[in-house]
Design an enzyme around this catalytic site. Structure first.
Site, PDB file in Angstrom:
ATOM      1  N   GLN A 146       0.864  -1.195   0.000  1.00 51.35           N
ATOM      2  CA  GLN A 146       0.000   0.000   0.000  1.00 51.35           C
ATOM      3  C   GLN A 146       0.896   1.239   0.000  1.00 51.35           C
ATOM      4  O   GLN A 146       1.551   1.537   1.001  1.00 51.35           O
ATOM      5  CB  GLN A 146      -0.849  -0.034   1.277  1.00 51.35           C
ATOM      6  N   SER A 149       1.300   6.616   2.439  1.00 53.73           N
ATOM      7  CA  SER A 149       1.985   7.626   3.266  1.00 53.73           C
ATOM      8  C   SER A 149       3.216   8.201   2.569  1.00 53.73           C
ATOM      9  O   SER A 149       3.916   7.494   1.841  1.00 53.73           O
ATOM     10  CB  SER A 149       2.431   7.011   4.588  1.00 53.73           C
ATOM     11  N   GLU A 263      -8.343  -1.917   5.715  1.00 54.33           N
ATOM     12  CA  GLU A 263      -7.171  -2.045   6.596  1.00 54.33           C
ATOM     13  C   GLU A 263      -7.618  -2.098   8.056  1.00 54.33           C
ATOM     14  O   GLU A 263      -7.187  -2.947   8.822  1.00 54.33           O
ATOM     15  CB  GLU A 263      -6.231  -0.857   6.386  1.00 54.33           C
TER      16      GLU A 263
HETATM   17  C1  LIG Z   1       3.772  -0.401  11.555  1.00 52.60           C
HETATM   18  C2  LIG Z   1       3.344   0.581  10.514  1.00 52.60           C
HETATM   19  C3  LIG Z   1       3.060   0.130   9.243  1.00 52.60           C
HETATM   20  C4  LIG Z   1       2.685   1.053   8.263  1.00 52.60           C
HETATM   21  N1  LIG Z   1       2.440   0.587   6.992  1.00 52.60           N
HETATM   22  C5  LIG Z   1       2.109   1.469   6.023  1.00 52.60           C
HETATM   23  C6  LIG Z   1       1.922   1.020   4.674  1.00 52.60           C
HETATM   24  O1  LIG Z   1       2.060  -0.160   4.355  1.00 52.60           O
HETATM   25  N2  LIG Z   1       1.599   1.931   3.735  1.00 52.60           N
HETATM   26  C7  LIG Z   1       1.444   3.254   4.034  1.00 52.60           C
HETATM   27  O2  LIG Z   1       1.120   4.009   3.132  1.00 52.60           O
HETATM   28  N3  LIG Z   1       1.645   3.725   5.300  1.00 52.60           N
HETATM   29  C8  LIG Z   1       1.979   2.858   6.295  1.00 52.60           C
HETATM   30  N4  LIG Z   1       2.200   3.313   7.580  1.00 52.60           N
HETATM   31  C9  LIG Z   1       2.123   4.746   7.848  1.00 52.60           C
HETATM   32  C10 LIG Z   1       0.918   5.149   8.681  1.00 52.60           C
HETATM   33  O3  LIG Z   1      -0.246   5.086   7.914  1.00 52.60           O
HETATM   34  C11 LIG Z   1       1.221   6.559   9.187  1.00 52.60           C
HETATM   35  O4  LIG Z   1       2.249   6.437  10.157  1.00 52.60           O
HETATM   36  C12 LIG Z   1       0.030   7.213   9.804  1.00 52.60           C
HETATM   37  O5  LIG Z   1      -0.908   7.529   8.828  1.00 52.60           O
HETATM   38  C13 LIG Z   1       0.430   8.490  10.568  1.00 52.60           C
HETATM   39  O6  LIG Z   1       1.121   9.361   9.730  1.00 52.60           O
HETATM   40  P1  LIG Z   1       2.492  10.030  10.185  1.00 52.60           P
HETATM   41  O7  LIG Z   1       3.396   8.928  10.689  1.00 52.60           O
HETATM   42  O8  LIG Z   1       2.982  10.873   9.047  1.00 52.60           O
HETATM   43  O9  LIG Z   1       2.130  10.943  11.430  1.00 52.60           O
HETATM   44  P2  LIG Z   1       1.481  12.411  11.398  1.00 52.60           P
HETATM   45  O10 LIG Z   1       0.287  12.424  10.535  1.00 52.60           O
HETATM   46  O11 LIG Z   1       2.564  13.392  11.091  1.00 52.60           O
HETATM   47  O12 LIG Z   1       1.004  12.558  12.885  1.00 52.60           O
HETATM   48  C14 LIG Z   1       1.925  12.869  13.969  1.00 52.60           C
HETATM   49  C15 LIG Z   1       1.127  12.900  15.273  1.00 52.60           C
HETATM   50  O13 LIG Z   1       0.116  13.945  15.212  1.00 52.60           O
HETATM   51  C16 LIG Z   1      -1.174  13.412  15.481  1.00 52.60           C
HETATM   52  N5  LIG Z   1      -2.183  14.068  14.638  1.00 52.60           N
HETATM   53  C17 LIG Z   1      -2.066  14.349  13.308  1.00 52.60           C
HETATM   54  N6  LIG Z   1      -3.197  14.940  12.861  1.00 52.60           N
HETATM   55  C18 LIG Z   1      -4.054  15.017  13.914  1.00 52.60           C
HETATM   56  C19 LIG Z   1      -5.394  15.501  14.097  1.00 52.60           C
HETATM   57  N7  LIG Z   1      -6.075  16.026  13.079  1.00 52.60           N
HETATM   58  N8  LIG Z   1      -5.965  15.399  15.328  1.00 52.60           N
HETATM   59  C20 LIG Z   1      -5.284  14.850  16.383  1.00 52.60           C
HETATM   60  N9  LIG Z   1      -4.006  14.379  16.276  1.00 52.60           N
HETATM   61  C21 LIG Z   1      -3.403  14.457  15.054  1.00 52.60           C
HETATM   62  C22 LIG Z   1      -1.079  11.943  15.124  1.00 52.60           C
HETATM   63  O14 LIG Z   1      -2.044  11.169  15.820  1.00 52.60           O
HETATM   64  C23 LIG Z   1       0.356  11.599  15.531  1.00 52.60           C
HETATM   65  O15 LIG Z   1       0.388  11.311  16.918  1.00 52.60           O
HETATM   66  C24 LIG Z   1       2.589   2.428   8.573  1.00 52.60           C
HETATM   67  C25 LIG Z   1       2.894   2.876   9.871  1.00 52.60           C
HETATM   68  C26 LIG Z   1       3.267   1.969  10.824  1.00 52.60           C
HETATM   69  C27 LIG Z   1       3.606   2.490  12.200  1.00 52.60           C
END
Ligand SMILES: Cc1cc2nc3c(=O)[nH]c(=O)nc-3n(C[C@H](O)[C@H](O)[C@H](O)COP(=O)(O)OP(=O)(O)OC[C@H]3O[C@@H](n4cnc5c(N)ncnc54)[C@H](O)[C@@H]3O)c2cc1C
Length: 406
Positions: A146, A149, A263
């Site tokens: 997928q 991100s 998912e």
């Molecule tokens: C084990 C694992 C597997 C993954 N596998 C995939 C994959 O296969 N494909 C893929 O595309 N992605 C994958 N991801 C990525 C995952 O989808 C993202 O980590 C997730 O969407 C959060 O995005 P970010 O890490 O950029 O955090 P950010 O969006 O930058 O968020 C940072 C912090 O701010 C908080 N926050 C952000 N916006 C808000 C809001 N509006 N209100 C309250 N709090 C908020 C979040 O909760 C978080 O604590 C994976 C992540 C993990 C940990």
């Protein structure tokens, strides 16, 4: 047209098929109860095979899927026109239940493809895409990832910047994705790209990209658990035929939402539990092993953890019952995932207190340091598939009907 077997006939035939090919699982050879020190002490939140044995594990999974497909168990609920058996979900559950009694390779590296990408193709793909990809995914011939991100777009997925530009019959994709689980094993990826200057949510398009195409570079990311289950993926002028566009141009947001709902469904479902994670017998074994079973404070904490695990199981049952009633996964599925990630944190805190320094330093003792993998893996579970904060927002608005912040 052949007649549908009864559930009992189907289960008996599945058991006979499995028994001919796979040994009975250790837990089913009479030693049903957990016994401290027996068998593997592995506890994992995410499947993170050792890179040296990963290729062999993937080959075994592909062979397992190919065998299932040949025997008619590869896609039990799938439409017959795409090679499925066209049976109700109860048959799939019966097969899963009986296969747990045998030592089978399972679907570890295929969960994204089967749990998220295939249902999206079934819902939004063209007839040609369904014929081309669905049997290949269920047969284990193609592994999918997928590609959503990006370094600048996680929770706020709609702000992705990877671009796809149309060039006659093809699209040219450039940009970077990150946290792509299993990209290093994958043959195809479902990718969401920006395709126009239209307003937010209307400017995205989904594609199925060949992960072996020129211009695709996959770099593993090392996690604090020591594994490297996910990756950075760089796309440099990658050519994708228009026939691999998933859905209409500008419909990428709808496609992404379908995949994300699938998912959450697969992450929150009761089948999740990694290896040995949610076994209360194992937890009780640890309490006894540490000589703390008479400690009133420990007994109270143990009771709290077990009650939360039970409550989560009931939430799963409600969500599962909705799915069985034929309703697609809705925002409620977020509750299952939140409950599971809360429980992983709760378990991690409790075992860290029980073990003290033993959770950080490997003394070689069975069933102790093994918990470090849960303690280090649990925070990642709070993020993957939508962070807890985002899921709580969704539940607040769509389940409880609370107003959106202005
Ligand atoms: C084990 C694992 C597997 C993954 N596998 C995939 C994959 O296969 N494909 C893929 O595309 N992605 C994958 N991801 C990525 C995952 O989808 C993202 O980590 C997730 O969407 C959060 O995005 P970010 O890490 O950029 O955090 P950010 O969006 O930058 O968020 C940072 C912090 O701010 C908080 N926050 C952000 N916006 C808000 C809001 N509006 N209100 C309250 N709090 C908020 C979040 O909760 C978080 O604590 C994976 C992540 C993990 C940990």
């Amino acid at each position: 047209m052949s007649e549908r077997p009864s559930l009992e006939e189907f289960t008996a035939a599945a058991r006979a098929w499995l028994a001919e090919r796979y040994p009975v699982a250790a837990a089913d050879t009479g030693k049903r109860r957990f016994v401290w020190g027996e068998g593997s002490d592995e506890i994992r939140v995410f499947a993170e095979p050792d890179p040296s044995s990963e290729a062999d594990a993937v080959d075994a999974i592909r062979a397992w899927r190919a065998g299932l497909w040949e025997a008619g168990y590869g896609w039990i609920t799938g439409p017959t026109e795409y090679g499925g058996a066209g049976l109700p979900a109860a048959y799939q559950r019966a097969f899963e239940q009986v296969s747990r009694q045998f030592d089978v390779p399972g679907d570890a590296s295929l969960t994204i493809g089967l749990g998220m990408i295939a249902p999206t193709i079934l819902q939004h793909g063209t007839e040609e895409q369904k014929q081309r990809y669905l049997p290949a995914l269920y047969r284990g011939e193609k592994i999918a990832c997928q590609l959503f991100s990006e370094p600048g777009a996680g929770s706020d997925l709609a702000s992705i910047s990877t671009r796809a530009v149309r060039d006659g019959d093809v699209w040219r994709i450039s940009g970077q994705k990150v946290w792509t689980s299993g990209a290093h094993l994958s043959d195809i990826g479902e990718i969401i790209c920006r395709t126009s200057p239209e307003p937010r949510h209307k400017n995205l398009t989904a594609f199925l990209v060949d992960m072996h195409a020129p211009g695709v570079t996959v770099r593993p990311l090392r996690q604090m658990t020591g594994g490297a289950a996910f990756n950075e993926v760089f796309l440099d002028d990658v050519v994708v035929p228009d026939t691999d566009r998933l859905g209409e141009v500008g419909e990428g947001w709808t496609i992404a939402i379908t995949t994300l709902a699938n998912e959450r469904n697969s992450l929150g479902s009761s089948s999740f539990g990694g290896v040995g994670i949610l076994s209360t017998d194992r937890l009780a074994g640890l309490v006894r092993h540490q000589g703390l079973d008479d400690d009133p404070a420990v007994r109270q904490q143990f009771g709290e953890v077990v009650s939360h695990l039970r409550a989560a199981r009931y939430v799963n049952e409600v969500v599962g019952a909705q799915a069985r009633a034929g309703r697609p996964p809705g925002a409620e599925i977020g509750l299952s995932k939140i409950a599971l990630s809360d429980n992983l944190r709760r378990l991690g805190d409790f075992v860290s207190e029980l073990l003290g320094p033993e959770v950080a330093a490997d003394t070689g003792e069975w069933g102790t340091y093994a918990w470090s993998s849960l303690v280090l893996g649990a925070p990642g579970f709070r993020l993957g598939g939508g962070t807890d904060e985002i899921l709580k927002n969704t539940v607040a608005q769509r389940v409880l009907g609370l107003p959106r912040p202005s």
